[in-house]
Design a protein around this motif. Structure first.
Motif, mmCIF file in Angstrom:
data_model
loop_
_atom_site.group_PDB
_atom_site.id
_atom_site.type_symbol
_atom_site.label_atom_id
_atom_site.label_comp_id
_atom_site.label_asym_id
_atom_site.label_seq_id
_atom_site.Cartn_x
_atom_site.Cartn_y
_atom_site.Cartn_z
ATOM 1 N N VAL A 124 -3.828 77.800 38.019
ATOM 2 C CA VAL A 124 -4.079 76.364 36.845
ATOM 3 C C VAL A 124 -4.650 75.679 36.994
ATOM 4 C CG1 VAL A 124 -2.246 75.386 35.581
ATOM 5 C CG2 VAL A 124 -1.247 77.788 36.286
ATOM 6 N N ILE A 125 -5.333 75.039 36.277
ATOM 7 C CA ILE A 125 -6.048 73.668 36.709
ATOM 8 C C ILE A 125 -5.886 72.789 36.027
ATOM 9 C CG2 ILE A 125 -8.070 74.703 37.265
ATOM 10 C CD1 ILE A 125 -9.351 74.028 34.936
ATOM 11 N N ALA A 126 -6.060 71.338 36.100
ATOM 12 C CA ALA A 126 -5.522 69.980 34.961
ATOM 13 C C ALA A 126 -6.407 68.893 35.395
ATOM 14 C CB ALA A 126 -4.126 69.854 36.272
ATOM 15 N N TRP A 127 -6.107 67.873 34.413
ATOM 16 C CA TRP A 127 -7.716 66.881 34.535
ATOM 17 C C TRP A 127 -7.077 65.965 33.550
ATOM 18 C CZ3 TRP A 127 -9.145 71.827 32.525
ATOM 19 C CH2 TRP A 127 -9.065 71.644 30.930
ATOM 20 N N ASN A 180 -0.647 60.170 42.314
ATOM 21 C CA ASN A 180 0.138 60.156 41.011
ATOM 22 C C ASN A 180 -1.459 59.541 39.911
ATOM 23 O OD1 ASN A 180 2.678 61.244 40.679
ATOM 24 N ND2 ASN A 180 2.568 59.286 39.731
ATOM 25 N N GLU A 181 -2.402 60.105 40.752
ATOM 26 C CA GLU A 181 -3.700 59.315 40.172
ATOM 27 C C GLU A 181 -5.041 60.466 39.066
ATOM 28 O OE1 GLU A 181 -6.023 59.647 43.917
ATOM 29 O OE2 GLU A 181 -4.755 58.943 44.982
ATOM 30 N N GLU A 182 -5.419 59.780 38.256
ATOM 31 C CA GLU A 182 -5.727 60.462 37.212
ATOM 32 C C GLU A 182 -7.300 61.308 37.868
ATOM 33 O OE1 GLU A 182 -9.341 57.137 35.724
ATOM 34 O OE2 GLU A 182 -7.089 56.890 34.896
ATOM 35 N N ARG A 183 -7.723 62.063 37.120
ATOM 36 C CA ARG A 183 -9.232 63.308 37.448
ATOM 37 C C ARG A 183 -9.604 63.300 36.184
ATOM 38 N NH1 ARG A 183 -8.292 65.562 42.573
ATOM 39 N NH2 ARG A 183 -7.293 64.464 43.724
ATOM 40 N N GLU A 184 -11.211 63.025 36.467
ATOM 41 C CA GLU A 184 -12.200 62.858 35.738
ATOM 42 C C GLU A 184 -12.639 64.392 35.378
ATOM 43 O OE1 GLU A 184 -14.978 59.987 35.550
ATOM 44 O OE2 GLU A 184 -13.726 59.279 36.352
ATOM 45 N N TRP A 185 -12.075 65.492 37.196
ATOM 46 C CA TRP A 185 -13.051 66.479 36.704
ATOM 47 C C TRP A 185 -11.824 67.699 36.596
ATOM 48 C CZ3 TRP A 185 -18.380 66.901 36.389
ATOM 49 C CH2 TRP A 185 -19.293 65.485 36.359
ATOM 50 N N LEU A 206 -11.534 64.324 28.923
ATOM 51 C CA LEU A 206 -12.039 65.440 27.998
ATOM 52 C C LEU A 206 -12.840 66.160 29.722
ATOM 53 C CD1 LEU A 206 -13.999 63.374 25.323
ATOM 54 C CD2 LEU A 206 -12.275 64.249 25.702
ATOM 55 N N GLY A 207 -12.602 65.989 30.838
ATOM 56 C CA GLY A 207 -13.550 66.170 31.766
ATOM 57 C C GLY A 207 -14.049 66.820 32.161
ATOM 58 N N LYS A 225 -15.376 58.905 30.883
ATOM 59 C CA LYS A 225 -14.673 58.466 30.142
ATOM 60 C C LYS A 225 -14.982 57.800 28.687
ATOM 61 C CE LYS A 225 -11.757 57.487 34.146
ATOM 62 N NZ LYS A 225 -11.082 56.354 34.840
ATOM 63 N N VAL A 226 -15.944 58.798 27.862
ATOM 64 C CA VAL A 226 -16.409 58.420 26.932
ATOM 65 C C VAL A 226 -15.481 58.724 25.723
ATOM 66 C CG1 VAL A 226 -18.747 58.285 25.218
ATOM 67 C CG2 VAL A 226 -18.804 57.894 28.056
ATOM 68 N N THR A 227 -15.392 58.043 24.886
ATOM 69 C CA THR A 227 -15.100 58.911 24.052
ATOM 70 C C THR A 227 -15.729 59.350 22.901
ATOM 71 O OG1 THR A 227 -12.522 57.498 23.940
ATOM 72 C CG2 THR A 227 -13.225 58.100 21.644
ATOM 73 N N THR A 228 -15.237 60.823 22.194
ATOM 74 C CA THR A 228 -16.821 61.315 21.600
ATOM 75 C C THR A 228 -16.412 62.155 20.988
ATOM 76 O OG1 THR A 228 -18.692 62.864 20.906
ATOM 77 C CG2 THR A 228 -17.164 62.631 23.780
ATOM 78 N N GLY A 229 -17.081 62.320 19.305
ATOM 79 C CA GLY A 229 -16.824 63.342 18.240
ATOM 80 C C GLY A 229 -17.338 64.493 18.413
ATOM 81 N N GLN A 230 -18.413 64.729 19.580
ATOM 82 C CA GLN A 230 -19.114 65.970 19.613
ATOM 83 C C GLN A 230 -18.145 66.489 21.096
ATOM 84 O OE1 GLN A 230 -21.854 64.970 18.837
ATOM 85 N NE2 GLN A 230 -22.864 66.992 18.983
ATOM 86 N N PRO A 231 -17.965 67.600 20.608
ATOM 87 C CA PRO A 231 -17.544 68.863 21.590
ATOM 88 C C PRO A 231 -18.566 69.209 22.507
ATOM 89 C CG PRO A 231 -17.608 69.765 19.747
ATOM 90 C CD PRO A 231 -18.106 68.219 19.283
ATOM 91 N N MET A 232 -18.376 68.820 24.347
ATOM 92 C CA MET A 232 -18.873 68.924 24.613
ATOM 93 C C MET A 232 -18.184 69.729 25.809
ATOM 94 S SD MET A 232 -21.467 66.141 25.341
ATOM 95 C CE MET A 232 -21.658 65.731 26.309
ATOM 96 N N GLU A 233 -18.924 70.833 26.639
ATOM 97 C CA GLU A 233 -18.388 71.688 27.967
ATOM 98 C C GLU A 233 -17.507 71.168 29.027
ATOM 99 O OE1 GLU A 233 -19.203 75.933 30.300
ATOM 100 O OE2 GLU A 233 -20.838 75.033 29.018
ATOM 101 N N VAL A 234 -16.825 71.205 29.199
ATOM 102 C CA VAL A 234 -15.735 71.302 30.609
ATOM 103 C C VAL A 234 -16.062 72.198 31.806
ATOM 104 C CG1 VAL A 234 -13.639 70.897 31.183
ATOM 105 C CG2 VAL A 234 -13.300 70.698 29.316
ATOM 106 N N PRO A 235 -17.034 71.348 32.354
ATOM 107 C CA PRO A 235 -17.365 72.213 33.392
ATOM 108 C C PRO A 235 -15.896 72.734 35.069
ATOM 109 C CG PRO A 235 -17.883 70.477 34.457
ATOM 110 C CD PRO A 235 -17.383 70.335 33.218
ATOM 111 N N ILE A 236 -16.189 73.862 35.260
ATOM 112 C CA ILE A 236 -15.169 74.657 35.885
ATOM 113 C C ILE A 236 -16.151 74.452 37.464
ATOM 114 C CG2 ILE A 236 -13.380 76.629 36.200
ATOM 115 C CD1 ILE A 236 -13.387 77.524 33.969
ATOM 116 N N ASN A 237 -16.396 73.642 37.347
ATOM 117 C CA ASN A 237 -16.583 73.628 39.526
ATOM 118 C C ASN A 237 -15.634 73.510 40.337
ATOM 119 O OD1 ASN A 237 -19.371 73.281 38.460
ATOM 120 N ND2 ASN A 237 -19.015 71.438 38.252
#
Length: 395
Positions: free
Chosen positions: A9-12, A25-30, A337-338, A342-354
């Protein structure tokens, strides 16, 4: 021989309420792994506005995140809990599906029995013994230990809104209780009421204050709040009774999803249609069009990607491709967005599973990659179920 695979299970995204389940309780960008449930065979995950849950193959249910209202299924010791724990009250039944609303949860077991817990001020946890306060008004307390709800119904699927609950029965009928929108003049809000005009329903999806139901014949119905066109009726009038969603005729729908104030439908050929609130680009129509849509429109930016699932969160969405890639779009703060921006966008972008290869294969020299099987968007975070896929060995 079948290859042994490893899943995680992954989370971001936002972790301020412990909803990532990673011990802080930190946030994660990846993406990061929810280590505490690595030993469990998780079959599905649900992300709520401020909390999360996981259902295991053996029917165990784990919850984590915000717990001020008993949303985790046990009395709150602290406001937030950032490590998954098993819901002990449901340990003797086999949970197969669950939902998280504003601050309440619903679950259903393999025999069709439904359970509810958490905030109950609108009767959203269902029937209960009538208690009254000093002035004779009904008293509704939060339910911190899961209890049966809708006991007369044999339930196939549960869905939860901001302040209401919806279930689909095995006969294909839809029942609802709690505070709907528009509120109307309902007196007995904690008692399940059948939604009139719907039968042979295959799937339900519920947003903050709106509802979708997909019938076996492929017709999609919607009711509830319509402030941003999320009912897909071509206007912004709320509906207390189901009305057909426009603009989908001739399409074969296989799945539906509802976010805070937006909706999506998926066709059998992997095409996504979106409607409702467009702010922050959560519908995926690109950066030049973040307007709300009152009827479904095809998400051209995902055309040809063969999408098999879409999840809608509060202000973002994630689409999953058949080959296990995830595309996120919408509001970008908190890293939801993972992909590290932290850019807000209407353009679908791939979430890397590194992530590193699972221990079972690392060191064996076997090449491979992680693929996603299921995605769940919450208010400001996302969960996904991933598994390791060995690359085809070259002859």
């Amino acid at each position: 021989m079948a290859s042994s695979f490893s899943s995680s299970v992954i989370a971001w995204g936002s972790g301020e309420d412990g909803q990532l389940g990673i011990g802080n309780n930190e946030e994660r960008e990846w993406v990061c792994v929810v280590q505490a449930i690595e030993s469990q065979n998780v079959r599905s995950v649900v992300a709520g506005s401020r909390n999360s849950l996981a259902i295991c193959d053996d029917g165990k249910l784990f919850t984590w995140g915000w717990n001020q209202r008993g949303t985790l299924g046990h009395p709150p010791e602290t406001k937030t809990e950032n490590i998954p724990s098993q819901v002990k009250a449901l340990a003797n039944v086999k949970i197969v599906q669950a939902a998280i609303g504003g601050w309440h949860c619903l679950a259903v077991d393999d025999e069709g029995r439904a359970y509810a817990w958490g905030g109950n001020e609108y009767g959203q946890c269902g029937e209960e013994p009538e208690r009254k306060d000093d002035t004779g008004r009904p008293l509704r307390r939060d339910i911190v230990i899961p209890q049966r709800c809708a006991p007369k119904l044999v339930v196939r699927q549960v869905a939860a809104g901001g302040t209401h609950s919806v279930v689909l029965t095995r006969e294909g009928y839809v029942w609802t209780w709690g505070q709907p929108w528009p509120p109307g003049d309902i007196k007995q809000i904690s008692v399940p009421v059948r939604v009139q005009g719907l039968e042979n329903v295959r799937l339900i999806a519920v947003g903050a204050f709106h509802n979708l139901a997909l019938q076996e014949d492929g017709t999609l119905w919607a009711w509830g709040n319509n402030e941003y066109g999320q009912l897909g009726t071509g206007d912004t009038q709320p509906r207390s009774q189901p009305i057909p969603v426009q603009g989908l005729s001739g399409l074969t729908l296989v799945d539906i999803a509802a976010g805070g104030w937006h909706s999506t439908a998926l066709t059998d050929d992997g095409e996504v249609y979106g409607w409702g609130r467009g702010e922050h680009g959560r519908l995926g129509f690109g950066d030049n069009d973040k307007s709300s849509k009152m009827v479904p429109q095809r998400v051209q930016l995902l055309a040809g990607e063969d999408i098999v699932q879409v999840s809608c969160g509060g202000t973002h969405s994630v689409a999953l491709t058949r080959d296990g890639r995830m595309y996120s779009f919408g509001r970008g703060d908190h890293g939801r967005l993972g992909y590290g921006r932290k850019v807000t966008t209407g353009q679908p972008m791939e979430v890397p599973i590194n992530l590193p290869a699972p221990k079972s294969v690392s060191g064996s020299g076997a090449e491979g990659h992680w693929i996603s099987k299921l995605v769940a968007c919450g208010g400001r975070h996302t969960l996904a179920l991933v598994e390791w896929k060995a690359d085809e060995s070259k002859p």
